[in-house]
Design an enzyme around this catalytic site. Structure first.
Site, PDB file in Angstrom:
ATOM      1  N   HIS A 131     -12.443 -11.593   9.642  1.00 16.62           N
ATOM      2  CA  HIS A 131     -13.633 -11.357  10.462  1.00 16.62           C
ATOM      3  C   HIS A 131     -13.514 -12.231  11.714  1.00 16.62           C
ATOM      4  O   HIS A 131     -14.484 -12.862  12.122  1.00 16.62           O
ATOM      5  CB  HIS A 131     -14.908 -11.700   9.681  1.00 16.62           C
ATOM      6  CG  HIS A 131     -15.104 -10.866   8.437  1.00 16.62           C
ATOM      7  ND1 HIS A 131     -16.112 -11.091   7.537  1.00 16.62           N
ATOM      8  CD2 HIS A 131     -14.414  -9.794   7.967  1.00 16.62           C
ATOM      9  CE1 HIS A 131     -16.036 -10.195   6.542  1.00 16.62           C
ATOM     10  NE2 HIS A 131     -15.007  -9.404   6.786  1.00 16.62           N
ATOM     11  N   TYR A 181       3.219 -10.371  25.235  1.00 12.38           N
ATOM     12  CA  TYR A 181       3.253 -10.572  23.780  1.00 12.38           C
ATOM     13  C   TYR A 181       2.221  -9.716  23.065  1.00 12.38           C
ATOM     14  O   TYR A 181       2.446  -9.293  21.927  1.00 12.38           O
ATOM     15  CB  TYR A 181       3.102 -12.060  23.419  1.00 12.38           C
ATOM     16  CG  TYR A 181       4.444 -12.725  23.498  1.00 12.38           C
ATOM     17  CD1 TYR A 181       5.298 -12.722  22.386  1.00 12.38           C
ATOM     18  CD2 TYR A 181       4.908 -13.267  24.683  1.00 12.38           C
ATOM     19  CE1 TYR A 181       6.558 -13.267  22.465  1.00 12.38           C
ATOM     20  CE2 TYR A 181       6.172 -13.818  24.771  1.00 12.38           C
ATOM     21  CZ  TYR A 181       6.993 -13.824  23.657  1.00 12.38           C
ATOM     22  OH  TYR A 181       8.242 -14.346  23.731  1.00 12.38           O
ATOM     23  N   HIS A 199      -6.772  -8.822   6.449  1.00 14.07           N
ATOM     24  CA  HIS A 199      -8.057  -8.419   7.037  1.00 14.07           C
ATOM     25  C   HIS A 199      -8.904  -9.680   7.205  1.00 14.07           C
ATOM     26  O   HIS A 199      -9.022 -10.479   6.270  1.00 14.07           O
ATOM     27  CB  HIS A 199      -8.761  -7.414   6.127  1.00 14.07           C
ATOM     28  CG  HIS A 199     -10.210  -7.250   6.434  1.00 14.07           C
ATOM     29  ND1 HIS A 199     -10.666  -6.845   7.677  1.00 14.07           N
ATOM     30  CD2 HIS A 199     -11.321  -7.452   5.679  1.00 14.07           C
ATOM     31  CE1 HIS A 199     -11.990  -6.809   7.659  1.00 14.07           C
ATOM     32  NE2 HIS A 199     -12.410  -7.177   6.466  1.00 14.07           N
TER      33      HIS A 199
HETATM   34 ZN   LIG Z   1     -14.301  -7.649   5.817  1.00 13.65          ZN
END
Ligand SMILES: [Zn+2]
Length: 213
Positions: free
Chosen positions: A94, A119, A92
């Site tokens: 940003h 792709y 994860h």
């Molecule tokens: Zn986050």
């Protein structure tokens, strides 16, 4: 993979994410499924300065059983693992361009980016957008759980993408493809760009299906 190798793989992945500009400050987190539970990056850690011995250890039920306290976003990771039993790693971030695309007024919440390159279709397929929630909130994990059986790539609106993969390398490559495609899209958007035609997309989706949940 042994526990030691998984720990080193997480530290390497953290350095790669920073080097490639996919995370900044103390944002972003990484987890892997192990034989005994989960290894995660600790809360408040800079991903290029991880200590393999201090990674957080969670039991399969989500209790903190060793290492430093886990990322505040651990609920998000667990929610995704629960509905994707074949997933062994989650990343994860940003990442800037992906976040920027999620803020556009006309974004399709079931397929955030248009089919610009083969792709993108082969690695990402489709990226869903999950509504804004307070980071770390249980509701955010519920939202992700609802989408994660269908999507291995989910964008948390105003926040950042979450990618699950059969391996850590796989999840990283998918995240990079998402971010680079978002960058291309921001370069061409509003300039009468071309997309792959529907039959080309269909052929790619059939030949390169998304990873099993
Ligand atoms: Zn986050």
């Amino acid at each position: 993979m042994s526990d030691g190798r998984l720990r080193r793989a997480i530290c390497r992945a953290g350095k790669l994410l920073v080097r490639r500009g996919l995370v900044h400050g103390t944002t972003g987190n990484i987890s892997v499924r192990t034989a005994w539970g989960y290894l995660l990056t600790p809360t408040g850690s800079a991903l290029d300065r991880l200590d393999p011995h201090e990674l957080s250890e969670l039991s399969p039920g989500g209790e903190h059983i060793g290492g430093a306290p886990p990322t505040k976003e651990f609920r998000l990771h667990r929610a995704m693992y629960e509905v994707r039993p074949a997933a062994n790693a989650i990343v994860h971030t940003h990442s800037t361009h992906t976040v920027a695309v999620s803020l556009l007024g006309d974004v399709d919440v079931n397929d955030m980016l248009p089919p610009l390159t083969p792709y993108y279709i082969m690695r990402v397929g489709r990226c869903a957008v999950s509504p804004y929630r307070i980071p770390g909130d249980a509701v955010l994990a519920d939202d992700v759980a609802q989408r994660a059986s269908t999507y291995h790539v989910i964008m948390l609106a105003h926040h950042g993408p979450v990618v699950a993969g059969p391996s850590l390398d796989d999840a990283l490559t998918t995240l990079e493809e998402l971010e680079e495609t978002a960058r291309v899209y921001l370069l061409v958007r509003g300039k009468g760009y071309a997309t792959l035609d529907a039959s080309a997309v269909e052929t790619l989706r059939a030949r390169f299906p998304a990873p099993a949940p």
